[in-house]
Design a protein around this motif. Structure first.
Motif, PDB file in Angstrom:
ATOM      1  N   TYR A 113      -5.044   6.328  -1.107  1.00  0.00           N
ATOM      2  CA  TYR A 113      -4.229   4.989  -0.832  1.00  0.00           C
ATOM      3  C   TYR A 113      -4.356   3.979  -2.157  1.00  0.00           C
ATOM      4  O   TYR A 113      -5.599   4.132  -2.756  1.00  0.00           O
ATOM      5  CB  TYR A 113      -4.810   4.432   0.413  1.00  0.00           C
ATOM      6  N   TYR A 114      -3.336   3.787  -2.668  1.00  0.00           N
ATOM      7  CA  TYR A 114      -3.213   2.884  -3.708  1.00  0.00           C
ATOM      8  C   TYR A 114      -2.615   1.670  -3.332  1.00  0.00           C
ATOM      9  O   TYR A 114      -1.667   1.550  -2.410  1.00  0.00           O
ATOM     10  CB  TYR A 114      -2.158   3.510  -4.725  1.00  0.00           C
ATOM     11  N   GLY A 132      -6.822   4.618  -6.979  1.00  0.00           N
ATOM     12  CA  GLY A 132      -6.692   5.117  -5.358  1.00  0.00           C
ATOM     13  C   GLY A 132      -8.166   4.985  -4.946  1.00  0.00           C
ATOM     14  O   GLY A 132      -9.067   4.985  -5.383  1.00  0.00           O
ATOM     15  N   ALA A 173      -5.138  10.873   2.515  1.00  0.00           N
ATOM     16  CA  ALA A 173      -4.542  10.730   1.267  1.00  0.00           C
ATOM     17  C   ALA A 173      -5.069   9.853   0.635  1.00  0.00           C
ATOM     18  O   ALA A 173      -6.147   9.153   0.865  1.00  0.00           O
ATOM     19  CB  ALA A 173      -3.112  10.241   1.674  1.00  0.00           C
ATOM     20  N   ASP A 216      -2.730  11.239   8.213  1.00  0.00           N
ATOM     21  CA  ASP A 216      -3.017  10.254   7.310  1.00  0.00           C
ATOM     22  C   ASP A 216      -3.840  10.215   6.088  1.00  0.00           C
ATOM     23  O   ASP A 216      -4.042   9.270   5.354  1.00  0.00           O
ATOM     24  CB  ASP A 216      -3.614   8.833   7.972  1.00  0.00           C
ATOM     25  N   ARG A 235       4.239  10.104  -4.036  1.00  0.00           N
ATOM     26  CA  ARG A 235       3.693   8.977  -3.242  1.00  0.00           C
ATOM     27  C   ARG A 235       4.357   8.304  -2.483  1.00  0.00           C
ATOM     28  O   ARG A 235       5.811   8.115  -2.821  1.00  0.00           O
ATOM     29  CB  ARG A 235       3.208   7.977  -4.710  1.00  0.00           C
ATOM     30  N   ARG A 243       0.468   5.734  -0.558  1.00  0.00           N
ATOM     31  CA  ARG A 243      -0.503   6.963  -0.293  1.00  0.00           C
ATOM     32  C   ARG A 243       0.082   8.167  -0.872  1.00  0.00           C
ATOM     33  O   ARG A 243       1.276   8.307  -1.045  1.00  0.00           O
ATOM     34  CB  ARG A 243      -0.828   7.158   1.097  1.00  0.00           C
ATOM     35  N   THR A 261      -0.798  12.416  -1.126  1.00  0.00           N
ATOM     36  CA  THR A 261      -1.472  13.791  -0.997  1.00  0.00           C
ATOM     37  C   THR A 261      -1.141  14.854  -1.941  1.00  0.00           C
ATOM     38  O   THR A 261       0.138  14.842  -2.490  1.00  0.00           O
ATOM     39  CB  THR A 261      -1.130  14.260   0.483  1.00  0.00           C
ATOM     40  N   TRP A 272       0.733  -1.080   0.002  1.00  0.00           N
ATOM     41  CA  TRP A 272       0.054   0.051   0.024  1.00  0.00           C
ATOM     42  C   TRP A 272       1.055   1.139  -0.151  1.00  0.00           C
ATOM     43  O   TRP A 272       1.948   1.425   0.557  1.00  0.00           O
ATOM     44  CB  TRP A 272      -0.939   0.015   1.018  1.00  0.00           C
TER      45      TRP A 272
END
Length: 121
Positions: free
Chosen positions: A93-94, A114, A91, A89, A44, A37, A39, A35
């Motif tokens: 998330y991928y 995401g 963001a 936290d 990333r 993330r 912003t 994982w």
């Protein structure tokens, strides 16, 4: 391998959220999963990774002790349990997959779309 992430949403600081990532294909167990993330305006960043058999995990210092990554090879899924969420936290998330070990220094070969996690203070 194709990846589909889900589970993002709006939560308050201190709450928990669980992200899931479903993978297509018959060789899911041969992939390291991770994982990341991102912003706005930032690169990333790596969050967590799990080995093909689910035994080995590794976390970014910023989430260690609060997040848990796990996988279910029978269901072709990888999850990220996020506890004690903080505003930082927040963001997109991928989930990601690679046949080689996933680290923070190299971009994995396969990415899902995401899922947005919003944490209000």
């Amino acid at each position: 391998v194709q990846l589909q992430a889900s589970g993002g949403g709006l939560v308050q600081a201190g709450d928990s959220l669980r992200l899931s990532c479903a993978a297509s294909g018959r060789t899911f167990e041969s992939y390291f999963m991770g994982w990341f993330r991102q912003t706005p305006g930032k690169e990333r960043e790596f969050v967590a990774t799990v080995s093909w058999n689910g035994i080995s995990t590794y976390y970014a210092d910023s989430v260690k002790g609060r997040f848990t990554i796990s996988r279910d090879n029978a269901k072709n899924t990888v999850s990220l349990q996020m506890n004690r969420l903080k505003p930082e936290d927040m963001a997109v998330y991928y989930c990601a997959a690679d046949r080689d070990r996933i680290t923070g220094s190299r971009s994995p070969n396969y990415w899902g779309q995401g899922t947005l996690v919003t944490v209000s203070s």
